[in-house]
Scaffold this motif. Structure first.
Motif, PDB file in Angstrom:
ATOM      1  N   LYS A  88      -8.828   8.897   1.158  1.00  0.00           N
ATOM      2  CA  LYS A  88      -8.265   8.207  -0.008  1.00  0.00           C
ATOM      3  C   LYS A  88      -8.240   6.698   0.220  1.00  0.00           C
ATOM      4  O   LYS A  88      -8.411   5.915  -0.718  1.00  0.00           O
ATOM      5  CB  LYS A  88      -6.865   8.739  -0.316  1.00  0.00           C
ATOM      6  CG  LYS A  88      -6.863  10.173  -0.839  1.00  0.00           C
ATOM      7  CD  LYS A  88      -5.482  10.600  -1.266  1.00  0.00           C
ATOM      8  CE  LYS A  88      -5.495  12.035  -1.781  1.00  0.00           C
ATOM      9  NZ  LYS A  88      -6.373  12.179  -2.980  1.00  0.00           N
ATOM     10  N   ASP A  91     -11.650   5.456  -0.556  1.00  0.00           N
ATOM     11  CA  ASP A  91     -11.822   5.382  -2.016  1.00  0.00           C
ATOM     12  C   ASP A  91     -11.109   4.151  -2.580  1.00  0.00           C
ATOM     13  O   ASP A  91     -11.624   3.468  -3.485  1.00  0.00           O
ATOM     14  CB  ASP A  91     -11.278   6.648  -2.674  1.00  0.00           C
ATOM     15  CG  ASP A  91     -12.105   7.885  -2.347  1.00  0.00           C
ATOM     16  OD1 ASP A  91     -13.279   7.725  -1.940  1.00  0.00           O
ATOM     17  OD2 ASP A  91     -11.572   9.002  -2.481  1.00  0.00           O
ATOM     18  N   THR A  94     -13.040   1.034  -1.819  1.00  0.00           N
ATOM     19  CA  THR A  94     -14.184   0.953  -2.721  1.00  0.00           C
ATOM     20  C   THR A  94     -13.778   0.354  -4.065  1.00  0.00           C
ATOM     21  O   THR A  94     -14.487  -0.485  -4.636  1.00  0.00           O
ATOM     22  CB  THR A  94     -14.805   2.347  -2.939  1.00  0.00           C
ATOM     23  OG1 THR A  94     -15.231   2.872  -1.680  1.00  0.00           O
ATOM     24  CG2 THR A  94     -15.995   2.271  -3.887  1.00  0.00           C
ATOM     25  N   GLN A  95     -12.602   0.747  -4.571  1.00  0.00           N
ATOM     26  CA  GLN A  95     -12.117   0.202  -5.834  1.00  0.00           C
ATOM     27  C   GLN A  95     -11.770  -1.274  -5.714  1.00  0.00           C
ATOM     28  O   GLN A  95     -12.044  -2.066  -6.630  1.00  0.00           O
ATOM     29  CB  GLN A  95     -10.890   1.002  -6.315  1.00  0.00           C
ATOM     30  CG  GLN A  95     -11.235   2.378  -6.845  1.00  0.00           C
ATOM     31  CD  GLN A  95     -12.217   2.311  -8.003  1.00  0.00           C
ATOM     32  OE1 GLN A  95     -12.004   1.600  -8.981  1.00  0.00           O
ATOM     33  NE2 GLN A  95     -13.315   3.047  -7.879  1.00  0.00           N
TER      34      GLN A  95
END
Length: 243
Positions: A88, A91, A94-95
């Motif tokens: 997570k 992720d 990445t955002q």
């Protein structure tokens, strides 16, 4: 002042949020800059534990998936990171990258090896020390009983009690004074940035912290005539002895 001093975004956007169970244990920051392994600038992520010691690690974002197990093991040496949560975090990073939420640094290798933070820590401490020396009227001694809450920037810990506790030439400075001297932007990232700076001072031995509480400020009685307690960051500034 070093590029590290300012948080910068490529554009204004809503910052993604980590799941609460992760943000309770970790601070995660995306950095952008040059790395000798690449011809163009790239990204690394800095993960700082909120557990005892506040240790941190920086990894190139491009390596996060390929070296997943290696990095996960390293993070669990000083923090708590479950495998599912590390996915997570990746992720989330990445955002941050997609939305352009990052801090520019001159050299990512210096950050990964820890030398950039030390260099910045010393430089910012010099900035604060010089500001205090140039404005000593705003830092009365405790024994003078002249500290004024809200107008004094801090206090010099000159009584026997505090000399015994912190040593000679210890100065307490308020959060507000530090924010002003360091010219930290008035935003949601300001407190995070201040914590990064003061934590680096603690690791370098420039910030004196003896209490067992997690916060970096120390409780001090700034008046000789009162038992009221205020919280200050305690800095050792030997140059005040020459003033």
């Amino acid at each position: 002042m070093l590029q590290l001093v300012k948080n910068q975004r490529t554009h204004e956007t809503e910052v993604p949020e980590l799941p609460e169970r992760i943000s309770a244990l970790w601070s995660v920051e995306l950095l952008y800059g040059k790395h000798p392994a690449f011809s163009t600038s790239t990204y690394c992520v800095k993960l700082t534990t909120k557990l005892e010691g506040n240790a941190s690690k920086c990894y190139l974002v491009i390596d996060l998936r390929d070296r997943f197990e290696e990095f996960l093991r390293e993070l669990n040496i000083f923090g708590v990171m479950e495998k599912a949560d590390f996915h997570k975090v990746i992720d989330y990073v990445t955002q941050l990258k997609i939305k352009g939420v990052f801090r520019r640094v001159a050299n990512l290798l210096d950050v990964i090896e820890g030398t950039a933070e030390n260099s910045e820590g010393y430089e910012l401490f010099d900035v604060v020390s010089e500001a205090i020396i140039n404005d000593l009227d705003s830092y009365p001694t405790i024994s003078s009983d002249q500290y004024k809450h809200g107008s004094s920037a801090g206090v010099i810990l000159d009584t026997e009690q505090y000399i015994t506790k912190y040593g000679e030439n210890a100065v307490g400075i308020t959060t507000e004074a530090l924010i002003e001297i360091l010219e930290l932007e008035s935003s949601s990232t300001r407190n995070v940035r201040l914590t990064e700076i003061t934590r680096s001072w603690k690791e370098l031995g420039l910030l004196l912290k003896l209490s067992k509480q997690s916060r970096l400020q120390e409780p001090v009685k700034p008046w000789i005539s009162s038992k009221d307690v205020k919280r200050f960051y305690i800095l050792k500034i030997d140059a005040i002895a020459q003033e």
